[in-house]
Design a protein around this motif. Structure first.
Motif, mmCIF file in Angstrom:
data_model
loop_
_atom_site.group_PDB
_atom_site.id
_atom_site.type_symbol
_atom_site.label_atom_id
_atom_site.label_comp_id
_atom_site.label_asym_id
_atom_site.label_seq_id
_atom_site.Cartn_x
_atom_site.Cartn_y
_atom_site.Cartn_z
ATOM 1 N N UNK A 217 12.759 -2.299 -0.537
ATOM 2 C CA UNK A 217 11.337 -2.040 -0.269
ATOM 3 C C UNK A 217 11.028 -0.302 0.502
ATOM 4 N N UNK A 218 11.327 -0.168 1.124
ATOM 5 C CA UNK A 218 11.963 1.506 1.498
ATOM 6 C C UNK A 218 12.127 2.333 0.518
ATOM 7 N N UNK A 219 13.495 1.931 -0.196
ATOM 8 C CA UNK A 219 13.652 2.979 -1.341
ATOM 9 C C UNK A 219 13.276 2.584 -2.264
ATOM 10 N N UNK A 220 12.057 1.557 -2.282
ATOM 11 C CA UNK A 220 11.042 2.355 -3.594
ATOM 12 C C UNK A 220 9.797 3.447 -3.299
ATOM 13 N N UNK A 221 9.620 2.929 -2.193
ATOM 14 C CA UNK A 221 8.829 3.220 -1.339
ATOM 15 C C UNK A 221 8.782 4.952 -1.311
ATOM 16 N N UNK A 222 9.938 5.756 -0.652
ATOM 17 C CA UNK A 222 10.559 6.207 -1.238
ATOM 18 C C UNK A 222 10.378 7.418 -2.520
ATOM 19 N N UNK A 223 10.711 6.824 -3.342
ATOM 20 C CA UNK A 223 10.506 7.213 -4.487
ATOM 21 C C UNK A 223 8.719 7.471 -5.031
ATOM 22 N N UNK A 224 7.891 6.745 -4.706
ATOM 23 C CA UNK A 224 6.659 6.641 -4.495
ATOM 24 C C UNK A 224 6.322 7.980 -4.040
ATOM 25 N N UNK B 75 0.709 -0.899 -0.051
ATOM 26 C CA UNK B 75 0.103 0.148 -0.076
ATOM 27 C C UNK B 75 0.585 0.780 0.005
ATOM 28 N N UNK B 76 1.314 1.579 -1.354
ATOM 29 C CA UNK B 76 2.212 3.092 -1.128
ATOM 30 C C UNK B 76 1.188 4.328 -0.946
ATOM 31 N N UNK B 77 0.321 4.242 -0.463
ATOM 32 C CA UNK B 77 -0.477 5.722 0.190
ATOM 33 C C UNK B 77 -1.649 5.959 -0.655
ATOM 34 N N UNK B 78 -1.138 5.731 -2.356
ATOM 35 C CA UNK B 78 -1.899 5.829 -3.281
ATOM 36 C C UNK B 78 -2.793 4.969 -3.928
ATOM 37 N N UNK B 79 -2.065 3.816 -4.060
ATOM 38 C CA UNK B 79 -2.805 2.664 -4.366
ATOM 39 C C UNK B 79 -2.485 1.006 -3.906
ATOM 40 N N UNK B 80 -2.707 0.107 -4.326
ATOM 41 C CA UNK B 80 -1.820 -1.350 -3.892
ATOM 42 C C UNK B 80 -0.836 -1.823 -5.695
ATOM 43 N N UNK B 81 0.320 -1.605 -5.234
ATOM 44 C CA UNK B 81 1.627 -1.787 -5.702
ATOM 45 C C UNK B 81 2.177 -2.868 -5.410
#
Length: 397
Positions: A333-340, A308-314
């Motif tokens: 995963x932390x780096x990915x979420x930061x990118x989002x 759950x990236x905040x805007x959608x389920x990726x």
């Protein structure tokens, strides 16, 4: 021209249909949550059943490698890290243009955080005009424009590996956390039905590029927005099966309508986990059972989870060597979420690589104008587009 007056009469019917679908979707979701709870209580038994009968199933079901009720908040990205991404675009070949050729443009992005380094944002174009480039796919019955898309995927993987590996491997370089991002799936579904030689021509260089990333210890991750996958939901069909064993070939091969286990179709994985996860959480890790993965090396087998990236389920996919390293997996995963978050709902590195790659109408016109100039200088005569193309560009309507 679209006649809106004629279209208006069809809108109420669409609205009524969507209302019925929303009600049916809520019922499917409730049933899926019940099946998920029942499957959690029998997870070990169902996993064993999946392993035993997977070659007799008529659907592709992923296998969970963590408890089905897993909900983990992702960590913040490390202060210093780098992100690499590529994306591609193209100019398709047309017999109506001045020359029959196609162009692939790969956008490259390298972003550094906490290191006081300049980013890399550029694109690498390549023109394909030789007969062996234009017509090689004809021997396999593949259209040139379709083959061009496959070649673009190869170029994206190769340039991603080259860019990232060259950055982390120069003499005297020190290792910083990093991540190589791919827009889309790591499961190359599209090559499954290709002839063997064509499949190897596309698959082998991509796997070689991904192996280069593994050798350089650069985690690879595929980001799928608005995923339509049902691999995880299909695992729940083992719980919904009405037979003693899930031997679909024997039990259900004579059925022409819906199968007994299709009680929650067409519910998608993302829809189910949207009702379970909180922003910043990921669900359980799964191992994909897609048949095409039989051609992958063991270290490149694909695992995935929903976030759950905040805007959608990726849907987030990683190769086995990343998934099996818990610390590296969680860091990625932390780096990915930061990118989002930096990209306001979509990874900023992927968005920027797309922006670098995209070929707009003006770019296309300038490309063919440049080509026309070179052809005239070379002494070629009657250079120009077809009358059909010229007429379409200069409509008097």
């Amino acid at each position: 021209m679209l006649d809106l007056a004629k279209l208006t009469g069809q809108i109420p019917g669409i609205s009524q249909h969507l209302t019925k679908e929303a009600l049916a979707s809520r019922k499917r979701l409730e049933l899926a949550e019940n099946l998920l709870g029942e499957s959690q209580a029998r997870q070990i038994e169902l996993v064993d059943s999946h392993q035993k009968w997977r070659d007799r199933l008529i659907f592709a079901a992923a296998c969970p490698v963590e408890p089905l009720d897993t909900k983990i908040y992702l960590k913040a990205p490390p202060y210093t890290h780098s992100v690499f991404a590529t994306d591609g675009s193209q100019i398709s070949p047309s017999h109506h243009e001045i020359a029959y050729c196609y162009l692939i443009n790969i956008g490259r992005v390298m972003l550094h955080y906490g290191q006081s380094l300049h980013p890399l944002l550029d694109s690498i174009p390549e023109v394909f005009y030789r007969p062996e480039d234009l017509y090689v796919s004809k021997q396999w019955g593949i259209r040139t424009d379709e083959w061009m898309g496959y070649r673009r995927t190869v170029s994206e993987a190769q340039m991603l590996a080259e860019m990232a590996s060259n950055w982390v491997n120069p003499p005297g370089a020190h290792y910083e956390p990093n991540l190589a991002l791919v827009d889309g799936s790591l499961i190359l579904w599209f090559i499954e039905n290709l002839p063997l030689e064509a499949r190897e021509t596309i698959l082998l260089p991509i796997l070689a590029a991904w192996e280069e990333l593994r050798q350089s210890k650069i985690p690879l991750m595929g980001y799928l927005s608005a995923s339509r996958s049902i691999e995880a939901v299909n695992f729940l069909r083992l719980q919904a099966c009405t037979h003693e064993t899930p031997n679909c070939v024997v039990n259900c091969s004579n059925l022409s309508d819906r199968y007994p286990c299709q009680v929650i179709d067409p519910l998608r994985d993302a829809t189910l986990w949207a009702n379970i996860l909180e922003p910043g959480q990921r669900g359980p890790l799964w191992k994909s059972s897609a048949k095409i993965l039989e051609l992958y090396d063991e270290s490149l087998q694909v695992y995935f989870c929903y976030v759950h990236v905040g805007t959608e389920i990726a849907r987030i996919e990683v190769p086995a060597w990343v998934a099996e390293d818990t610390e590296l997996f969680e860091q990625s995963l932390g780096i990915m979420l930061g990118q989002v978050y930096k990209g306001y709902g979509y990874p900023v590195a992927l968005a920027e690589s797309h922006n670098q790659a995209v070929v707009r109408g003006g770019d296309r016109a300038r490309f063919f104008a440049l080509l026309e100039q070179q052809m005239i200088r070379a002494g070629l005569k009657n250079v120009g587009t077809s009358y059909k193309e010229t007429r379409k560009r200069g409509s008097v309507a």
